[in-house]
Scaffold this motif. Structure first.
Motif, PDB file in Angstrom:
ATOM      1  N   MET A   1     -14.425 -21.724  11.135  1.00 43.95           N
ATOM      2  CA  MET A   1     -15.098 -22.991  10.834  1.00 43.95           C
ATOM      3  C   MET A   1     -16.220 -23.282  11.824  1.00 43.95           C
ATOM      4  SD  MET A   1     -11.727 -25.349  10.524  1.00 43.95           S
ATOM      5  CE  MET A   1     -10.519 -25.223   9.212  1.00 43.95           C
ATOM      6  N   ALA A   2     -16.043 -22.886  13.077  1.00 43.66           N
ATOM      7  CA  ALA A   2     -16.939 -23.363  14.137  1.00 43.66           C
ATOM      8  C   ALA A   2     -17.124 -22.322  15.228  1.00 43.66           C
ATOM      9  CB  ALA A   2     -16.394 -24.663  14.720  1.00 43.66           C
ATOM     10  N   SER A   3     -17.606 -21.163  14.844  1.00 49.10           N
ATOM     11  CA  SER A   3     -17.826 -20.099  15.842  1.00 49.10           C
ATOM     12  C   SER A   3     -18.771 -20.541  16.949  1.00 49.10           C
ATOM     13  CB  SER A   3     -18.418 -18.859  15.163  1.00 49.10           C
ATOM     14  OG  SER A   3     -17.402 -18.036  14.662  1.00 49.10           O
ATOM     15  N   HIS A   4     -19.715 -21.444  16.597  1.00 48.81           N
ATOM     16  CA  HIS A   4     -20.725 -21.856  17.581  1.00 48.81           C
ATOM     17  C   HIS A   4     -20.104 -22.607  18.754  1.00 48.81           C
ATOM     18  CE1 HIS A   4     -20.172 -25.215  14.827  1.00 48.81           C
ATOM     19  NE2 HIS A   4     -20.630 -26.015  15.770  1.00 48.81           N
ATOM     20  N   ARG A   5     -18.872 -23.036  18.613  1.00 49.67           N
ATOM     21  CA  ARG A   5     -18.239 -23.761  19.717  1.00 49.67           C
ATOM     22  C   ARG A   5     -17.377 -22.839  20.573  1.00 49.67           C
ATOM     23  NH1 ARG A   5     -16.815 -29.803  18.111  1.00 49.67           N
ATOM     24  NH2 ARG A   5     -16.954 -29.857  20.390  1.00 49.67           N
ATOM     25  N   ILE A   6     -17.428 -21.552  20.253  1.00 55.44           N
ATOM     26  CA  ILE A   6     -16.551 -20.608  20.942  1.00 55.44           C
ATOM     27  C   ILE A   6     -17.391 -19.594  21.706  1.00 55.44           C
ATOM     28  CG2 ILE A   6     -14.720 -18.903  20.628  1.00 55.44           C
ATOM     29  CD1 ILE A   6     -14.057 -20.379  17.988  1.00 55.44           C
ATOM     30  N   ALA A   7     -17.270 -19.631  23.034  1.00 53.68           N
ATOM     31  CA  ALA A   7     -18.017 -18.692  23.874  1.00 53.68           C
ATOM     32  C   ALA A   7     -17.444 -17.296  23.705  1.00 53.68           C
ATOM     33  CB  ALA A   7     -17.954 -19.132  25.334  1.00 53.68           C
ATOM     34  N   SER A   8     -16.121 -17.228  23.703  1.00 55.22           N
ATOM     35  CA  SER A   8     -15.463 -15.960  23.390  1.00 55.22           C
ATOM     36  C   SER A   8     -14.083 -16.286  22.824  1.00 55.22           C
ATOM     37  CB  SER A   8     -15.351 -15.074  24.633  1.00 55.22           C
ATOM     38  OG  SER A   8     -14.697 -15.771  25.669  1.00 55.22           O
ATOM     39  N   LEU A   9     -13.638 -15.396  21.981  1.00 51.03           N
ATOM     40  CA  LEU A   9     -12.378 -15.616  21.269  1.00 51.03           C
ATOM     41  C   LEU A   9     -11.412 -14.490  21.623  1.00 51.03           C
ATOM     42  CD1 LEU A   9     -10.754 -17.079  18.957  1.00 51.03           C
ATOM     43  CD2 LEU A   9     -11.870 -15.501  17.355  1.00 51.03           C
ATOM     44  N   VAL A  10     -10.228 -14.876  22.085  1.00 45.50           N
ATOM     45  CA  VAL A  10      -9.199 -13.865  22.372  1.00 45.50           C
ATOM     46  C   VAL A  10      -7.977 -14.178  21.516  1.00 45.50           C
ATOM     47  CG1 VAL A  10      -7.720 -12.783  24.099  1.00 45.50           C
ATOM     48  CG2 VAL A  10     -10.020 -13.603  24.740  1.00 45.50           C
ATOM     49  N   LEU A  11      -7.599 -13.232  20.698  1.00 49.81           N
ATOM     50  CA  LEU A  11      -6.431 -13.410  19.838  1.00 49.81           C
ATOM     51  C   LEU A  11      -5.356 -12.422  20.289  1.00 49.81           C
ATOM     52  CD1 LEU A  11      -8.299 -13.577  16.392  1.00 49.81           C
ATOM     53  CD2 LEU A  11      -7.573 -15.489  17.851  1.00 49.81           C
ATOM     54  N   ILE A  12      -4.197 -12.972  20.659  1.00 44.52           N
ATOM     55  CA  ILE A  12      -3.103 -12.131  21.151  1.00 44.52           C
ATOM     56  C   ILE A  12      -2.046 -12.018  20.048  1.00 44.52           C
ATOM     57  CG2 ILE A  12      -1.338 -11.880  22.930  1.00 44.52           C
ATOM     58  CD1 ILE A  12      -3.139 -13.822  24.659  1.00 44.52           C
TER      59      ILE A  12
END
Lengths: 262, 381
Positions: free
Chosen positions: A108-119
């Motif tokens: 929905m809002a990638s622009h608010r995420i500097a980096s994404l870590v999914l565990i």
């Protein structure tokens, strides 16, 4: 030093949040059973980041919120939390169920995420895989499914068998079931939407995950999120951040730094 | 007092599996044996009418050896055509378990019309394990129950077609044919375990409350709460709103009855209700308040219930005809229950028929001061 405990009201929804550290903000979304815990993983991240660790409504110290009926409600809830905290951009780290919420939010809002870590995230339907039904398992079965190293489960063990503790566990299970009973642990719409994720993404996966195995689950996530990097943790099951906290925290730090943290 | 014959239609078997529900493999079910059992069980229900029982009860459970009646309406349909006097009580249909609960309105209306108005319609949520067997989200159970009940009652009482726009159930055209023959609709019963929310809901609507397999002390407590709720809603509960389901064993003497109860009746609790612990408590099936009440005073798991405890606390009624009469007086005189629903299991079909006859001849006539009263008049609707 223990983390700061804060009570927030996010659009009228009460949230209990632990936070500590200094530096760029990092929002950590816990998995089922991880609410209200400040463990080695967060401690290590807090050496580099300002770690915000809220409990999902109905988990840990956050009261249940009747309005949350779908996983997207939780994603919107965390966008509201970012607004409330005046955080335009954060590093977003989510584990298991928290990874599912993080992935929804990222679509929905990638622009608010500097980096994404999914565990070891759950949340998508993976061809050829049906997630084992934890709701139908007793505690030993759950531990055997979730942990490669059962000793790591002690960190999440309840302090006692009091009415309060059992009621909390029931409230957490209920909050999870409201959004995840059927379809179980996935949103049928999410997989196709993963292609929308524009934030740099790291997938951390336990080599021995029996709930969402690297093959086919981790491989599917890696394929669906463009440019996602995949790191495998050899001594872990479904919860590497609890089973190998030092190695996973290190991987997160390196990744967030390399992505030129905002 | 009225007597209803209650059948679970169990597939009685011994096994070492951790659960008689949900995961007990259906490879243990022999359809040839099932054919014999279904027909014997239906014979027993028909015989109950011939012996003077006032009602015949069927019920819904899924994926277990405890009760092999996933569709109680199918069994009720068979009884409708083979009986002519007794009420046929479906106790009940699991409302939240249906994706289209209008089917319940239709099926009950069919049975009611075909039987000439002998149907009693139980509304239940289904027990905890049912949510593992059907996939229905247990956190929706209560809301779906209330919404489906509202839909069914409206479908029976308001001229169609009309639209219904619920949270879980939505229709543009609610207009079931047939309509029920009883007016305004068949009596509705609430078989339940005593959650205060359900007590309140049933009392408000004059729906009889049925306590199933519950110790006498708890029955007394819930009956008290129910009567109080009725007063709060401006009326005094009829005794036919207070019903109970308790297994009965009657034999020529107490010792023989005890022997049968230990073997056959305790099977229902110890094996029939043996359940993998998580199946007892799906998340959100009960409110947190209800959970806390249970945790503060946890009842024994049925699989742990001993015969001595079942006897002491009144989970079962057994004995010679004289003893059973005395024990039933607790229900009729102390609890002031209007209707006792009970199943019997003599160990074989023939022994069961004999036990039923003994009960009908030696026990039932002693509780017939209300023989002329229609227990469904003014209750359940």
């Amino acid at each position: 030093m223990p983390p700061a405990r804060r009570e927030l009201s996010i659009r009228g929804t009460s949230v209990h949040m632990l936070s500590d550290g200094a530096g760029a903000p990092l929002l950590f979304l816990h998995g089922a059973g991880g609410g209200g815990r400040w463990l080695e993983f967060q401690e290590r991240l807090a050496k580099t980041f300002t770690v915000l660790s809220p409990s999902h409504p109905g988990h840990g110290g956050s009261p249940a919120a009747e309005w949350i009926e779908h996983i997207s409600d939780l994603a919107f809830h965390y966008m509201d939390l970012l607004d409330d905290q005046r955080l335009p951009r954060v590093h977003l780290v989510g584990a298991s169920f928290g990874g599912w919420i993080a992935a929804e939010l990222a679509t929905m809002a990638s622009h608010r995420i500097a980096s994404l870590v999914l565990i070891d995230p759950v949340g998508i339907k993976v061809d050829g895989w049906i997630y084992p039904f934890l709701f139908g398992m007793d505690i030993p079965e759950v531990v055997a499914t979730v942990f490669h190293n059962p000793m790591a489960a002690l960190a999440l063990a309840p302090p006692d068998q009091s009415v309060e503790t059992l009621a909390l566990q029931y409230r957490q299970g209920t909050a999870l079931a409201r959004v995840a009973w059927n379809p179980y642990l996935y949103d049928p719409l999410l997989r196709r939407r993963l292609a929308r994720i524009a934030a740099p993404t790291l997938l951390c996966w336990g080599a021995h995950d029996r709930l969402a195995p690297l093959s086919p689950c981790g491989e599917t996530w890696a394929k669906e999120i463009q440019g996602a990097r995949l790191r495998v943790f050899a001594e872990s099951g479904h919860v590497p951040h609890l089973e190998e906290p030092e190695a996973v925290a290190q991987a997160v730090l390196e990744f967030c730094r390399s992505e030129g943290a905002s | 007092m009225k007597f209803y014959y209650f059948h679970l239609m169990p597939y009685v078997m011994e096994h070492d599996e951790p659960s008689s529900w949900v995961t007990l493999s259906n490879r243990f079910y022999d359809p040839k044996q099932g054919q014999i059992l279904y027909n014997q069980y239906l014979d027993q229900l028909e015989y109950a009418e011939a012996l003077g029982w006032d009602g015949l009860c069927v019920n819904e459970h899924h994926q277990n050896c405890y009760g092999t009646m996933p569709s109680p309406n199918v069994m009720a349909a068979m009884l409708v055509r083979r009986t002519s006097r007794a009420k046929i009580a479906i106790l009940g249909n699991g409302l939240p378990l249906r994706e289209n609960p209008l089917r319940i309105a239709e099926e009950i209306a069919m049975l009611d019309v075909a039987s000439g108005g002998r149907v009693i319609s139980g509304f239940v949520r289904g027990i905890s394990a049912e949510y593992f067997s059907t996939g229905v989200n247990p956190t929706h159970s209560r809301e779906r129950f209330y919404e489906a009940a509202e839909l069914i009652l409206k479908a029976w009482t308001e001229p169609g077609p009309f639209p219904f726009d619920g949270k879980y159930y939505r229709y543009h055209y609610v207009n079931p044919w047939p309509r029920p023959i009883q007016t305004p609709h068949p009596p509705v019963w609430c078989p339940s375990q005593g959650s205060s929310e359900t007590v309140e809901w049933a009392a408000k609507r004059r729906f009889p409350y049925l306590m199933v397999f519950t110790p006498i002390k708890r029955i007394a407590q819930i009956y008290g709460e129910y009567r109080e709720a009725c007063q709060r809603h401006g009326y005094t509960a009829s005794r036919y709103q207070l019903t109970v389901n308790v297994p009965i064993v009657v034999a020529e003497n107490d010792a023989k009855a005890a022997e049968i109860a230990k073997k056959n009746t305790m099977w229902v609790f110890n094996t029939g209700l043996r359940m993998h612990p998580p199946f007892w408590r799906p998340p959100g099936y009960m409110t947190e308040a209800s959970l806390r009440r249970i945790l503060q005073n946890p009842p024994p798991l049925p699989s742990d219930l001993t015969f001595e405890q079942a006897d002491r606390e009144g989970y079962i009624v057994y004995g010679s005809p004289a003893t059973v009469r005395d024990k039933l007086k607790v229900f009729s005189d102390d609890l002031k229950a209007g209707i006792v629903c009970s199943g019997m299991n003599g160990g074989s079909h023939e022994a069961t028929l004999e036990m039923m006859q003994l009960f009908a001849e030696e026990v039932m006539p002693h509780f017939r001061e209300d023989a002329e009263i229609d227990e469904t008049a003014g209750v359940g609707r």
